[in-house]
Scaffold this motif. Sequence first.
Motif, PDB file in Angstrom:
ATOM      1  N   UNK A 180      53.231  32.260  64.698  1.00 33.24           N
ATOM      2  CA  UNK A 180      52.111  31.307  65.114  1.00 33.24           C
ATOM      3  C   UNK A 180      52.933  30.693  66.178  1.00 33.24           C
ATOM      4  N   UNK A 181      52.189  30.253  67.417  1.00 34.53           N
ATOM      5  CA  UNK A 181      52.816  29.848  68.415  1.00 34.53           C
ATOM      6  C   UNK A 181      53.101  28.326  68.236  1.00 34.53           C
ATOM      7  N   UNK A 182      54.219  27.857  69.134  1.00 28.20           N
ATOM      8  CA  UNK A 182      54.422  26.507  68.843  1.00 28.20           C
ATOM      9  C   UNK A 182      53.612  25.505  69.289  1.00 28.20           C
ATOM     10  N   UNK A 183      52.707  25.990  70.149  1.00 28.85           N
ATOM     11  CA  UNK A 183      51.634  24.993  70.702  1.00 28.85           C
ATOM     12  C   UNK A 183      50.605  24.661  69.728  1.00 28.85           C
ATOM     13  N   UNK A 184      50.548  25.553  68.476  1.00 29.24           N
ATOM     14  CA  UNK A 184      49.682  25.245  67.364  1.00 29.24           C
ATOM     15  C   UNK A 184      50.405  24.421  66.173  1.00 29.24           C
ATOM     16  N   UNK A 185      51.891  24.774  65.949  1.00 28.80           N
ATOM     17  CA  UNK A 185      52.668  24.118  64.847  1.00 28.80           C
ATOM     18  C   UNK A 185      53.146  23.134  65.606  1.00 28.80           C
ATOM     19  N   UNK A 186      53.413  22.836  66.745  1.00 31.06           N
ATOM     20  CA  UNK A 186      53.973  21.509  67.315  1.00 31.06           C
ATOM     21  C   UNK A 186      55.568  21.494  66.798  1.00 31.06           C
ATOM     22  N   UNK A 187      56.201  22.443  66.801  1.00 24.22           N
ATOM     23  CA  UNK A 187      57.594  22.491  66.178  1.00 24.22           C
ATOM     24  C   UNK A 187      58.283  23.272  67.768  1.00 24.22           C
ATOM     25  N   UNK A 188      59.541  22.894  67.618  1.00 21.60           N
ATOM     26  CA  UNK A 188      60.363  23.452  68.661  1.00 21.60           C
ATOM     27  C   UNK A 188      60.346  25.134  68.710  1.00 21.60           C
ATOM     28  N   UNK A 189      60.051  26.051  67.645  1.00 19.75           N
ATOM     29  CA  UNK A 189      60.131  27.177  67.679  1.00 19.75           C
ATOM     30  C   UNK A 189      58.810  27.578  67.262  1.00 19.75           C
ATOM     31  N   UNK A 190      58.469  28.855  67.690  1.00 16.45           N
ATOM     32  CA  UNK A 190      57.254  29.542  66.812  1.00 16.45           C
ATOM     33  C   UNK A 190      57.668  29.692  65.226  1.00 16.45           C
ATOM     34  N   UNK A 191      56.537  29.686  64.594  1.00 24.96           N
ATOM     35  CA  UNK A 191      56.613  29.862  63.366  1.00 24.96           C
ATOM     36  C   UNK A 191      56.290  31.250  62.563  1.00 24.96           C
ATOM     37  N   UNK A 192      57.196  32.076  61.941  1.00 22.29           N
ATOM     38  CA  UNK A 192      56.697  33.320  61.512  1.00 22.29           C
ATOM     39  C   UNK A 192      55.996  33.152  60.085  1.00 22.29           C
ATOM     40  N   UNK A 193      55.091  33.771  59.986  1.00 24.93           N
ATOM     41  CA  UNK A 193      54.421  33.778  58.455  1.00 24.93           C
ATOM     42  C   UNK A 193      54.931  35.177  57.982  1.00 24.93           C
ATOM     43  N   UNK A 194      55.434  35.268  57.137  1.00 28.11           N
ATOM     44  CA  UNK A 194      55.925  36.656  56.301  1.00 28.11           C
ATOM     45  C   UNK A 194      55.342  36.787  55.017  1.00 28.11           C
TER      46      UNK A 194
END
Lengths: 408, 113
Positions: free
Chosen positions: B23-37
């Motif tokens: 999930x792109x960091x532009x969606x999550x607002x975090x420094x890194x993208x987030x992996x949904x596993x």
Amino acid sequence: MSERVVIVGGGVAGVSTAGALRAGGFDGDLTLVDAGEFPYDRPPLSKDFLAGTQDIKQIALKPQQWYDDQRVRLMNRTTVSALRPADGAVELVDGALLPADRVVLATGGGAARPPIPGAHSDRVHVLRTAKDADRLREALGSGARVLVVGAGLIGAEAASTAVRLGCEVVLADPVAVPLAAAIGAELADWLHGLHHRAGITTLHTGVDGFTDRPGGIEARFTDAGEPAAEPQVFDAVLLGVGMVPRTEIAQSAGLRVEGGIVVDERQLTSHPAVLAVGDPARTRRDGVLLPRTEHWEAAQHDGARAAATLLGTTPPPATAPWFWTDRHDRHVEAVGHMASAELTVVRGSYDDPAFAVFGLRDGHVVAAASVDDPMAVRAARRMIDRQVAVRAGPLADPSVNLRSLLRG
Amino acid sequence: MSAGDGIRVASLDDIPQGEGIAVDKSVTGTDDDIALLRDTDDTVYALNDTCTHETASLAEGWVEDGYVECPLHSSRFCLKSGEVQGLPATRDTCPHRVEVRDGEVYLFPGETP
């Protein structure tokens, strides 16, 4: 359980042994003796570290804090000069004795330096340590004429790095298709062909002499003793022709050494207080000496097995051998024993951005190799380890999910 | 930090069992993208996507029995805690709270699971 364990050598095998000992509950004194400033990872030495895009701190095997947290006494910048099992100690190069109830030899190896006339020249390099890489990097300026001798993993990777840095690279190997036994002749041929496509000149020859000339070093090429290709002058030469296991202290202590420090399947040497792991260890199974494995993951597994032996616990299950290599921006992985396959199938095609080759025997996967498709090899590894029956058709079909085949 | 109900980032069906999506960091607002596993028992976990060793996406890794294996050099991370299990990576990665409700996956970036 022993109270004092000394690990000799801080490569991936030695550090893995230390980590596995503590993870397994070892509560005694644990000392790691290493010649360098701190243990570092070697795969980057032919890639990003050589290119200068990673520094030594970035390739540390563990952060400094780890040694404190794990209560590992890191004795850096020193070496063990002798084993003294009868005294319950090892002797350091300065003559000091370090108490040791059990010793784990993780001494690694040195780069092979075949006796080629003229190979003592300063322009001739090897690549085994960070220092080697630092020295070689200085010779790899843009436009430098570089000869790499040996197109195995280190030679091929260093050649790839050199051409990326703008060097004019010649890669010579008397073997027509390096790695054929490991990944199959067809893929090995394709992989070797990447060098040419990247602008490297590949020569199917050996080298039988060097002569220092003003402004360079001349290399003479040979094919089965006959002169091949015209002599050429280079700014630098890299010999990537294998490694020599470091067995001296084992040998002088009277341990059994035959092309490596002989160990059983628990990593025990011929002396019950001494174990050996990683590159220099050579396993004897059922009376037969196996070839040494010189791969990164195998060294880690050796460490886990040695720790289990020291702790008296069950070692982790064996798994099919795995390695990777990166060159010309392609990520290659291989698992299993391709030479034992009686049938190979390609998943995708050699022209695809990602593809894999599976080796089968008796309806089971015995090996696989992938280019930019590491998940194919991860699936294959589990198929091998779990002995899952698979058919060639679905394996070859990129639309079939490999995980579904694994479920059987 | 985050909305009380989390951010709806995917449907469960978007993530094959044993795999992941980023999930792109532009969606999550975090420094890194987030992996949904999605683990082999169908539980969904979220970790920072970039392996702590080199630049590789954990969402492209192998997910099985509580761990994800990096696609590049096989470093393994605990899906629950983000704790690194073995070399070459040496640093833990960051887990995020995730919830599955009615087949939809809701992410709480930055919240400890």
